[in-house]
Design a protein around this motif. Structure first.
Motif, PDB file in Angstrom:
ATOM      1  N   GLN A 307       0.482  -1.493  -0.119  1.00 26.72           N
ATOM      2  CA  GLN A 307       0.173  -0.041  -0.003  1.00 26.72           C
ATOM      3  C   GLN A 307       1.082   1.281  -0.261  1.00 26.72           C
ATOM      4  O   GLN A 307       1.140   2.496  -0.860  1.00 26.72           O
ATOM      5  N   MET A 308       1.846   1.193   0.542  1.00 32.77           N
ATOM      6  CA  MET A 308       3.300   2.580   0.968  1.00 32.77           C
ATOM      7  C   MET A 308       3.136   2.651  -0.507  1.00 32.77           C
ATOM      8  O   MET A 308       3.738   4.005  -0.965  1.00 32.77           O
ATOM      9  N   LEU A 309       3.619   1.348  -1.025  1.00 38.33           N
ATOM     10  CA  LEU A 309       4.208   1.668  -2.422  1.00 38.33           C
ATOM     11  C   LEU A 309       3.381   1.700  -3.398  1.00 38.33           C
ATOM     12  O   LEU A 309       3.431   2.873  -4.176  1.00 38.33           O
ATOM     13  N   ALA A 310       2.009   1.944  -3.650  1.00 39.67           N
ATOM     14  CA  ALA A 310       1.371   2.435  -4.360  1.00 39.67           C
ATOM     15  C   ALA A 310       1.078   3.540  -3.809  1.00 39.67           C
ATOM     16  O   ALA A 310       0.156   4.550  -5.227  1.00 39.67           O
ATOM     17  N   ASP A 311       1.191   4.020  -2.439  1.00 46.92           N
ATOM     18  CA  ASP A 311       0.901   5.195  -2.500  1.00 46.92           C
ATOM     19  C   ASP A 311       1.487   6.916  -2.893  1.00 46.92           C
ATOM     20  O   ASP A 311       1.315   7.912  -3.098  1.00 46.92           O
ATOM     21  N   GLU A 312       3.348   6.068  -2.918  1.00 51.07           N
ATOM     22  CA  GLU A 312       4.319   6.647  -3.912  1.00 51.07           C
ATOM     23  C   GLU A 312       4.451   5.916  -4.647  1.00 51.07           C
ATOM     24  O   GLU A 312       5.341   6.774  -5.830  1.00 51.07           O
ATOM     25  N   GLY A 313       3.153   6.109  -5.433  1.00 54.10           N
ATOM     26  CA  GLY A 313       3.440   6.172  -7.142  1.00 54.10           C
ATOM     27  C   GLY A 313       4.392   5.341  -7.490  1.00 54.10           C
ATOM     28  O   GLY A 313       4.208   4.882  -9.412  1.00 54.10           O
ATOM     29  N   ARG A 314       4.882   4.598  -7.022  1.00 48.05           N
ATOM     30  CA  ARG A 314       5.285   2.975  -7.424  1.00 48.05           C
ATOM     31  C   ARG A 314       4.568   2.303  -8.683  1.00 48.05           C
ATOM     32  O   ARG A 314       3.646   2.010  -8.602  1.00 48.05           O
ATOM     33  N   HIS A 315       5.282   1.496  -9.831  1.00 51.25           N
ATOM     34  CA  HIS A 315       5.227   1.269 -10.721  1.00 51.25           C
ATOM     35  C   HIS A 315       6.537  -0.432 -10.574  1.00 51.25           C
ATOM     36  O   HIS A 315       7.538   0.673 -10.976  1.00 51.25           O
ATOM     37  N   PHE A 316       5.856  -1.283 -11.207  1.00 47.33           N
ATOM     38  CA  PHE A 316       6.697  -2.342 -11.270  1.00 47.33           C
ATOM     39  C   PHE A 316       6.760  -3.013 -12.764  1.00 47.33           C
ATOM     40  O   PHE A 316       5.653  -3.724 -12.724  1.00 47.33           O
ATOM     41  N   ASP A 317       7.554  -3.226 -13.195  1.00 47.01           N
ATOM     42  CA  ASP A 317       7.279  -4.447 -14.498  1.00 47.01           C
ATOM     43  C   ASP A 317       6.907  -6.203 -13.985  1.00 47.01           C
ATOM     44  O   ASP A 317       6.151  -6.910 -15.118  1.00 47.01           O
ATOM     45  N   ALA A 318       7.475  -6.513 -13.192  1.00 49.09           N
ATOM     46  CA  ALA A 318       7.292  -7.869 -12.743  1.00 49.09           C
ATOM     47  C   ALA A 318       6.874  -7.828 -11.155  1.00 49.09           C
ATOM     48  O   ALA A 318       7.644  -7.164 -11.126  1.00 49.09           O
ATOM     49  N   ILE A 319       6.508  -8.147 -10.890  1.00 46.22           N
ATOM     50  CA  ILE A 319       5.649  -9.003  -8.983  1.00 46.22           C
ATOM     51  C   ILE A 319       5.914  -9.937  -9.150  1.00 46.22           C
ATOM     52  O   ILE A 319       5.043 -10.438 -10.141  1.00 46.22           O
ATOM     53  N   ILE A 320       6.069 -10.147  -8.059  1.00 46.31           N
ATOM     54  CA  ILE A 320       6.308 -11.569  -7.128  1.00 46.31           C
ATOM     55  C   ILE A 320       5.812 -12.108  -5.907  1.00 46.31           C
ATOM     56  O   ILE A 320       5.690 -11.130  -5.405  1.00 46.31           O
ATOM     57  N   VAL A 321       4.692 -12.691  -6.116  1.00 42.79           N
ATOM     58  CA  VAL A 321       3.173 -12.362  -4.623  1.00 42.79           C
ATOM     59  C   VAL A 321       3.713 -14.015  -3.777  1.00 42.79           C
ATOM     60  O   VAL A 321       2.608 -14.338  -4.581  1.00 42.79           O
ATOM     61  N   ASP A 322       4.802 -13.904  -3.554  1.00 45.09           N
ATOM     62  CA  ASP A 322       4.766 -15.901  -2.123  1.00 45.09           C
ATOM     63  C   ASP A 322       4.869 -16.167  -0.576  1.00 45.09           C
ATOM     64  O   ASP A 322       5.465 -16.044  -0.511  1.00 45.09           O
ATOM     65  N   PRO A 323       3.411 -15.779  -0.783  1.00 46.56           N
ATOM     66  CA  PRO A 323       3.886 -15.833   0.562  1.00 46.56           C
ATOM     67  C   PRO A 323       3.229 -17.239   1.460  1.00 46.56           C
ATOM     68  O   PRO A 323       3.564 -18.251   0.854  1.00 46.56           O
ATOM     69  N   PRO A 324       3.753 -17.152   2.409  1.00 49.26           N
ATOM     70  CA  PRO A 324       3.587 -18.020   3.602  1.00 49.26           C
ATOM     71  C   PRO A 324       1.674 -18.930   4.019  1.00 49.26           C
ATOM     72  O   PRO A 324       1.138 -18.472   3.188  1.00 49.26           O
ATOM     73  N   SER A 325       2.007 -19.987   3.823  1.00 52.33           N
ATOM     74  CA  SER A 325       0.429 -20.633   3.985  1.00 52.33           C
ATOM     75  C   SER A 325       0.371 -19.630   5.640  1.00 52.33           C
ATOM     76  O   SER A 325      -0.016 -19.571   6.175  1.00 52.33           O
ATOM     77  N   PHE A 326      -1.483 -19.586   4.855  1.00 52.57           N
ATOM     78  CA  PHE A 326      -3.004 -18.873   5.498  1.00 52.57           C
ATOM     79  C   PHE A 326      -3.220 -19.482   6.226  1.00 52.57           C
ATOM     80  O   PHE A 326      -4.199 -18.649   6.807  1.00 52.57           O
ATOM     81  N   ALA A 327      -3.843 -21.091   5.769  1.00 54.38           N
ATOM     82  CA  ALA A 327      -4.740 -22.034   6.383  1.00 54.38           C
ATOM     83  C   ALA A 327      -3.881 -23.021   6.726  1.00 54.38           C
ATOM     84  O   ALA A 327      -3.694 -23.674   6.262  1.00 54.38           O
ATOM     85  N   ARG A 328      -3.422 -22.777   7.960  1.00 58.23           N
ATOM     86  CA  ARG A 328      -3.021 -24.159   9.091  1.00 58.23           C
ATOM     87  C   ARG A 328      -3.846 -24.910   9.005  1.00 58.23           C
ATOM     88  O   ARG A 328      -3.518 -25.993   9.762  1.00 58.23           O
ATOM     89  N   SER A 329      -4.907 -24.530   9.398  1.00 60.77           N
ATOM     90  CA  SER A 329      -6.222 -25.393   9.910  1.00 60.77           C
ATOM     91  C   SER A 329      -7.615 -24.761   8.193  1.00 60.77           C
ATOM     92  O   SER A 329      -7.304 -24.009   8.001  1.00 60.77           O
ATOM     93  N   SER A 330      -8.533 -25.800   8.473  1.00 60.52           N
ATOM     94  CA  SER A 330      -9.944 -25.238   8.278  1.00 60.52           C
ATOM     95  C   SER A 330     -10.784 -24.545   8.597  1.00 60.52           C
ATOM     96  O   SER A 330     -11.185 -23.614   8.031  1.00 60.52           O
TER      97      SER A 330
END
Length: 416
Positions: A307-330
């Motif tokens: 969100q901070m980068l968007a507020d600063e008006g930054r742009h990128f040619d390629a973006i990788i979003v590889d988060p950790p597991s968000f669901a360790r249980s049902s």
């Protein structure tokens, strides 16, 4: 093996169990887990690591596995179908099959890979990752602790190594008596680990902290996706500015740099991981493109930083979003879906038109089709519908042997 000599072997007496109809059906299909709420009757309590023999409602043999009274997965199934003797020879055959599967997978420029993939190689709860001449042995259940003295000599016989390091799943520390004094990061064989191990992956050098790093020190399962990213960047000369979110030790960024990216931004909550990312770039300074690559590191919460980068008006040619597991249980599935939606909608304002977006999920509780539909719908909601380029998953050293084993899914996409 001296470090394990104090651990008594498991009892010879088997635990007999009968299970409910749904569990019978799952075990007949070869599922490797028996949950505590699926047991109808049990002969006696037993100890961690004892063998449990499972029968159907007519007292016919179904399976045999390792017992863990402290886990909701009460039995990790080793063998289905007909009765079998679980002894040194049985373990040697199972380990040999797994190791032989990997024998011809990699060129000499890859020395980091998964030797044993737990349930998917028939030894549930046991993972072995090789980093050059060292191996990390990761346990997901304490049921393996009384059997390490039996298993690890066979591992060393089949795959000679300089060092074996033990890694333990975090929740195992809630039952310390089951660990018999073993600790996470302990050296089981060879000289004590004095620092990160350097290994090769597709001709790039990386460090892995086998003692303190996440999982076993590196995320080997993204190897093929990192190489695919590099090829995209190499073939499209406009993909110069790369944002790597949940960067950990920066492996995606190193591949992007070799592919020709000239500006890298790594984002991670851990300053320790970001420092390792810088070292990984330095390890590859002999690669033609990497020395000229500019790179920055931003430590902080990924959602807030994007969100901070968007507020600063930054742009990128390629973006990788590889988060950790968000669901360790049902119970966490809904939260995970919300997180994937939010990440998609945070990434797209940062992506220049027709740039490359790589979105990943490593949660087995959110299946592939759900993840892909969710991501595409989230993109439509912000007016940036995705053009799918590829859907990818596991590399060959991470085979899938049962439904929950298919945890990794990734989408390469572009957006107008």
């Amino acid at each position: 093996m001296e470090s394990l000599a104090h651990i008594a072997p498991p009892a010879d007496r088997r635990i007999a169990m009968q299970v409910k109809p749904a569990a019978e059906r799952a075990l007949r299909r070869g599922h490797p887990w028996l949950f505590n709420n699926s047991i109808r009757r049990q002969s006696h309590e037993g100890q961690v690591g004892d063998l449990a023999v499972i029968f159907d409602h007519r007292d016919r043999f179904l399976a045999v596995g390792l017992y863990d009274p402290d886990s909701p997965i009460r039995v990790r199934v080793l063998h289905h179908g007909r009765p079998a003797t679980i002894n040194d020879g049985w373990f040697r055959d199972r380990l040999s099959a797994a190791f032989n599967l990997r024998r011809d997978l990699f060129e000499s420029n890859t020395t980091g890979y998964r030797l044993l993939h737990g349930e998917n190689d028939g030894l549930p709860g046991l993972v072995i990752d090789r980093y050059h001449d060292d191996c990390a042995v990761r346990l997901d259940t304490a049921a393996w602790t009384p059997r390490l003295g039996q298993i690890l000599p066979i591992v060393l016989e089949l795959m000679p190594s300089e060092r074996l390091v033990l890694r333990l799943r975090r929740r195992m520390h809630t039952s310390p008596t089951s660990l018999h004094g073993l600790s996470d990061g302990q050296t089981l064989f060879g000289p004590a680990n004095v620092g990160p191990v350097i290994f090769q992956e597709n001709g790039l050098a990386f460090e892995a902290d086998l003692v303190r790093g996440q999982k076993t020190g590196f995320f080997l399962d993204q190897r093929d996706n990192r190489l695919r990213l590099e090829k995209h960047i190499n073939q499209d000369g406009s993909l110069r500015r790369v944002l790597n979110v949940f960067a950990y030790t920066g492996a995606f960024a190193v591949y992007a740099a070799r592919g020709g990216a000239d500006q890298l931004t790594n984002v991670d909550a851990s300053e320790v991981a970001l420092a390792a990312a810088e070292r990984n770039l330095l390890l590859n300074k002999d690669q033609w493109a990497i020395p000229s690559t500019r790179h920055e590191a931003i430590a902080g919460d990924a959602f807030a930083v994007m969100q901070m980068l968007a507020d600063e008006g930054r742009h990128f040619d390629a973006i990788i979003v590889d988060p950790p597991s968000f669901a360790r249980s049902s119970d966490e599935i809904g939260r995970a879906k919300g997180a994937y939606r939010r990440l998609t909608q945070l990434a797209l304002p940062l992506l220049r038109p027709h740039g490359l977006l790589l979105l990943c999920s490593c949660s087995s509780r959110v299946d592939g089709e759900t993840f892909f539909v969710l991501v595409k719908q989230a993109a439509k909601e912000v007016g940036r519908p995705l053009v799918e380029l590829a859907r990818t998953g596991h590399p060959a050293d991470h085979p899938i042997g049962f439904p929950e084993g298919a945890y990794l899914k990734c989408m390469f996409a572009s957006a107008p």
